[in-house]
Write an enzyme that holds these catalytic residues in place. Structure first.
Site, short mmCIF file in Angstrom:
data_model
loop_
_atom_site.label_atom_id
_atom_site.label_comp_id
_atom_site.label_asym_id
_atom_site.label_seq_id
_atom_site.Cartn_x
_atom_site.Cartn_y
_atom_site.Cartn_z
N ASP A 61 0.54 2.00 -5.32
CA ASP A 61 0.00 1.38 -4.11
C ASP A 61 0.86 0.19 -3.70
O ASP A 61 1.20 -0.67 -4.53
CB ASP A 61 -1.44 0.93 -4.40
CG ASP A 61 -2.20 0.51 -3.15
OD1 ASP A 61 -1.84 1.00 -2.06
OD2 ASP A 61 -3.16 -0.27 -3.28
N HIS A 71 -7.23 -6.32 4.11
CA HIS A 71 -7.39 -6.38 2.67
C HIS A 71 -8.33 -7.53 2.31
O HIS A 71 -8.32 -8.59 2.93
CB HIS A 71 -6.04 -6.59 1.98
CG HIS A 71 -5.10 -5.43 2.16
ND1 HIS A 71 -5.35 -4.18 1.65
CD2 HIS A 71 -3.91 -5.34 2.80
CE1 HIS A 71 -4.36 -3.37 1.96
NE2 HIS A 71 -3.47 -4.05 2.67
N GLY A 75 -8.09 -1.26 3.17
CA GLY A 75 -9.01 -2.36 3.43
C GLY A 75 -10.43 -1.92 3.67
O GLY A 75 -11.14 -2.51 4.49
#
Length: 286
Positions: free
Chosen positions: A82, A180, A209
Site C-alpha cells: 500500500d 486518510h 480513506g
C-alpha cells in the site's frame, strides 16, 4: 491455498457487484483478527501493508504468516503493498512473493506519474503481480504519508481514462472527496464524478480513506463501480481503544494474551461491519 494477485479478486467483484475490503495490517495479531472474521464470513480479503508496516515487521515474516493463515483458514488472500513510492522497493518485495502493489505517484505531475506507474506495471506484469495507482490526491494522514488540504485534488474523469490507457494499470484509486484518517469537517463525496469516471474507465476502481465514512456512502460508491475499499484508521482506533479500556479496568494487568485478545475482538467488529457494507459475504466459493 496461497497468496494471490488482487487482479483475480477484483475482477470477480466487478463482475458481481460487490467490493473486496482491504484492511491495513501491522503485526500478527491484526492479521489473525482480520482473517478470523473473513474465514467465518467467507469473504475475500486484501491485507495491505504500507512501507511503515514493513519497517516494523519484515516482509518475509508477514509473508510467512499470511501463507500459514491462508492454509489454516482454507482461503486465498492477497498481500498488498500500500502506498509504495519506489520501483526498487516494489521489485524487491515482489521477488519475495508479493503479488499486488500500489505505486503512488499521485504527488507528481500527470506525465511523471504516468512514467513511474508504467515502469512498475512493466515489471510487475512480468511477475504476475497486479498494480494499483492513484490519480488525484487524497488529503489526510496514514502512517508516514501526510497530505495537507492545499495539496489534495480530485480525479478528473478524462485524465483517468488517459492514465489507464497509457499505463496499463490493473486498478485505479480515485480521489472523490474522501481522505486518510478521520474527518474533522463534513464529508462531501462527489458521486457524480465517480459515475463519470466509471463511464470512461473499465478497470476496477478503489476507494481510499473509507474509515469514518458513513456506511450508506460506501455502499453508494460500490453501486457506482468501486470494487476495493481501503480501511485502516478505524481498525487501529478500535484496537487501541479496547486495550486502553482493559488497562483502565485492570491497572495491574500485564499478560498480552489477555489485552491483545481484547484489542483483536474490537477490531473484529469493525472488520465484520466493513465486510457487510462491501457485500463480500460468502463470495469465496467452498
Amino acid at each position: 491455498m496461497s497468496i494471490i494477485s488482487t487482479k483475480y479478486l477484483l475482477q470477480d467483484a466487478q463482475a458481481n457487484g460487490y467490493a473486496v475490503p482491504a484492511f491495513n495490517i501491522h503485526n500478527a495479531e491484526t492479521i489473525q483478527a482480520i482473517l478470523e472474521v473473513c474465514s467465518e464470513m467467507r469473504s475475500p480479503v486484501i491485507l495491505a501493508g504500507t512501507p511503515g508496516t514493513f519497517k516494523h515487521i519484515a516482509l518475509e515474516e508477514i509473508y510467512a504468516l499470511c501463507s500459514a493463515y491462508s492454509t489454516t483458514y482454507n482461503m486465498p488472500l492477497a498481500l498488498h503493498l500500500d502506498h509504495h513510492e519506489s520501483l526498487d522497493d516494489i521489485r524487491r518485495k515482489v521477488h519475495a512473493g508479493v503479488r499486488s502493489a500500489m505505486i503512488d505517484g499521485s504527488h507528481f505531475p500527470f506525465a511523471e506519474n504516468v512514467k513511474l506507474v508504467k515502469s512498475v506495471v512493466d515489471f510487475c506484469h512480468s511477475q504476475d503481480c497486479s498494480v494499483e495507482a492513484e490519480l488525484g490526491r487524497l488529503g489526510g494522514v496514514e502512517d508516514e504519508l501526510s497530505v495537507d488540504a492545499e495539496s489534495a485534488f480530485l480525479t478528473d474523469p478524462q485524465e483517468a481514462k488517459r492514465f489507464v490507457e497509457l499505463t496499463g494499470v490493473d486498478s485505479l484509486a480515485v480521489a472523490i472527496g474522501t481522505a486518510h484518517g478521520l474527518y474533522s469537517k463534513t464529508l462531501k463525496i462527489d458521486f457524480q464524478r465517480l459515475a463519470e469516471i466509471r463511464e470512461v474507465v473499465d478497470v476496477p476502481l478503489v476507494l481510499h480513506g473509507a474509515s469514518d465514512v458513513p456506511d450508506e456512502f460506501v455502499r453508494r460508491t460500490i453501486e457506482l463501480g468501486v470494487t476495493k475499499v481501503n480501511v485502516a484508521t478505524e481498525l487501529k482506533i478500535a484496537f487501541a481503544g479496547a486495550v486502553k479500556a482493559w488497562f483502565a479496568e485492570n491497572p495491574q494487568g500485564n499478560d498480552p494474551r489477555y489485552y491483545m485478545r481484547v484489542g483483536m475482538d474490537a477490531m473484529k467488529e469493525v472488520v465484520r461491519n466493513k465486510i457487510n457494507v462491501c457485500g463480500s459475504v460468502n463470495q469465496i466459493s467452498a
